[in-house]
Design a protein around this motif. Sequence first.
Motif, PDB file in Angstrom:
ATOM      1  N   THR A  47       0.814  -1.220   0.000  1.00 22.44           N
ATOM      2  CA  THR A  47       0.000   0.000   0.000  1.00 22.44           C
ATOM      3  C   THR A  47       0.843   1.264   0.000  1.00 22.44           C
ATOM      4  N   GLY A  48       2.150   1.139   0.228  1.00 23.29           N
ATOM      5  CA  GLY A  48       2.996   2.313   0.336  1.00 23.29           C
ATOM      6  C   GLY A  48       3.110   2.830   1.756  1.00 23.29           C
ATOM      7  N   LEU A  49       2.394   2.217   2.686  1.00 23.51           N
ATOM      8  CA  LEU A  49       2.461   2.643   4.081  1.00 23.51           C
ATOM      9  C   LEU A  49       3.628   1.953   4.781  1.00 23.51           C
ATOM     10  N   PHE A  50       4.286   2.693   5.652  1.00 24.39           N
ATOM     11  CA  PHE A  50       5.421   2.168   6.381  1.00 24.39           C
ATOM     12  C   PHE A  50       5.116   2.113   7.877  1.00 24.39           C
ATOM     13  N   LYS A  51       5.822   1.236   8.569  1.00 21.03           N
ATOM     14  CA  LYS A  51       5.735   1.155  10.022  1.00 21.03           C
ATOM     15  C   LYS A  51       7.079   1.569  10.612  1.00 21.03           C
ATOM     16  N   ARG A  52       7.059   2.499  11.568  1.00 23.16           N
ATOM     17  CA  ARG A  52       8.293   2.880  12.245  1.00 23.16           C
ATOM     18  C   ARG A  52       8.507   1.963  13.440  1.00 23.16           C
ATOM     19  N   VAL A  53       9.676   1.344  13.500  1.00 29.31           N
ATOM     20  CA  VAL A  53      10.001   0.457  14.616  1.00 29.31           C
ATOM     21  C   VAL A  53      11.383   0.819  15.144  1.00 29.31           C
ATOM     22  N   ALA A  54      11.619   0.517  16.409  1.00 28.96           N
ATOM     23  CA  ALA A  54      12.951   0.711  16.975  1.00 28.96           C
ATOM     24  C   ALA A  54      13.934  -0.183  16.241  1.00 28.96           C
ATOM     25  N   PHE A  79      17.462   6.071   8.024  1.00 26.86           N
ATOM     26  CA  PHE A  79      18.215   7.278   7.702  1.00 26.86           C
ATOM     27  C   PHE A  79      19.218   7.551   8.815  1.00 26.86           C
ATOM     28  N   VAL A  80      20.485   7.690   8.446  1.00 28.12           N
ATOM     29  CA  VAL A  80      21.554   7.961   9.402  1.00 28.12           C
ATOM     30  C   VAL A  80      21.837   9.460   9.387  1.00 28.12           C
ATOM     31  N   GLN A  81      21.415  10.157  10.422  1.00 26.92           N
ATOM     32  CA  GLN A  81      21.500  11.609  10.471  1.00 26.92           C
ATOM     33  C   GLN A  81      22.942  12.106  10.392  1.00 26.92           C
ATOM     34  N   ALA A  91      21.530  -1.215  12.935  1.00 27.89           N
ATOM     35  CA  ALA A  91      20.937  -0.948  14.249  1.00 27.89           C
ATOM     36  C   ALA A  91      21.872  -0.131  15.130  1.00 27.89           C
ATOM     37  N   SER A  92      23.167  -0.264  14.907  1.00 25.75           N
ATOM     38  CA  SER A  92      24.132   0.449  15.737  1.00 25.75           C
ATOM     39  C   SER A  92      24.239   1.921  15.367  1.00 25.75           C
ATOM     40  N   GLU A  93      23.717   2.326  14.198  1.00 29.09           N
ATOM     41  CA  GLU A  93      23.881   3.716  13.763  1.00 29.09           C
ATOM     42  C   GLU A  93      22.570   4.472  13.562  1.00 29.09           C
ATOM     43  N   ALA A  94      21.435   3.796  13.636  1.00 26.68           N
ATOM     44  CA  ALA A  94      20.141   4.461  13.446  1.00 26.68           C
ATOM     45  C   ALA A  94      19.168   4.004  14.527  1.00 26.68           C
ATOM     46  N   GLN A  95      18.443   4.957  15.110  1.00 30.85           N
ATOM     47  CA  GLN A  95      17.511   4.622  16.184  1.00 30.85           C
ATOM     48  C   GLN A  95      16.222   4.016  15.664  1.00 30.85           C
ATOM     49  N   TRP A  96      15.782   4.488  14.482  1.00 30.24           N
ATOM     50  CA  TRP A  96      14.496   4.048  13.939  1.00 30.24           C
ATOM     51  C   TRP A  96      14.649   3.460  12.553  1.00 30.24           C
ATOM     52  N   VAL A  97      13.809   2.510  12.237  1.00 25.57           N
ATOM     53  CA  VAL A  97      13.772   1.871  10.909  1.00 25.57           C
ATOM     54  C   VAL A  97      12.339   1.936  10.402  1.00 25.57           C
TER      55      VAL A  97
END
Length: 227
Positions: A146-153, A197-199, A217-223
């Motif tokens: 559907t193009g929808l994403f889920k934000r997870v830790a 996204f790695v800020q 996982a070691s460089e980004a808080q959210w996926v």
Amino acid sequence: MQRSVHLTALLSVPLALLFLVAMSQPSVLHHGYIGCFVDGDNSNRDLKGLTGLKTIGPFTDKIEFAYFFNGYTVTIESCSSLCALGRFRYFGLQAQGFCFCGNSYGLHGAASSDSECNEDCTGNSSQKCGGQSRNSIYENIYAPETGLFKRVASTKSMLTTAPGQPENSTYWSQEATGVFECAAACHRSPDCLACAFVQSSRMCRLMRFAAVPSEVASEAQWVWMKP
């Protein structure tokens, strides 16, 4: 000019990407049995989707030579779920407790009879999980994207690569100005199931599995996970 280019790119993304909702791993509507097929040896497996992985999601017992193995819990459903983490179209069960994933099958041809896939699954004796060098092949049918994403830790679901494999074998990278542009890139690619996204480096990690590589996982808080 550069800002105009970015704005044009973002406006071309479906509006649905603006609404990020909670969804699970790629959703399997159902799976269907295809038949009994011959497999090769460890150097020439029919389904190779797990090659290079050590663990994926909760499946940590043993991934080696492109397969997951558990001598007690493997069922048709568990193999389907494992392969859904990579949105693989096909999965194969072999010799009671081996699970393979891939997007094609039949490299070594069909078995002469379905009766060659006659061994009980270790996790459910009422199900058949292939035979010796024989895969019971199934197809996963997924819900439409559907193009929808889920934000997870980023630590929610992880995978690790096998020793000797390059760290980036499970993802690729490109520059991005922010999360939205990163998600748009993932949305456009059929090979991307999640992104981060790695800020600090302004880099977008585009992942081949709906499970987070430990190095990401070691460089980004959210996926951000695709449906």
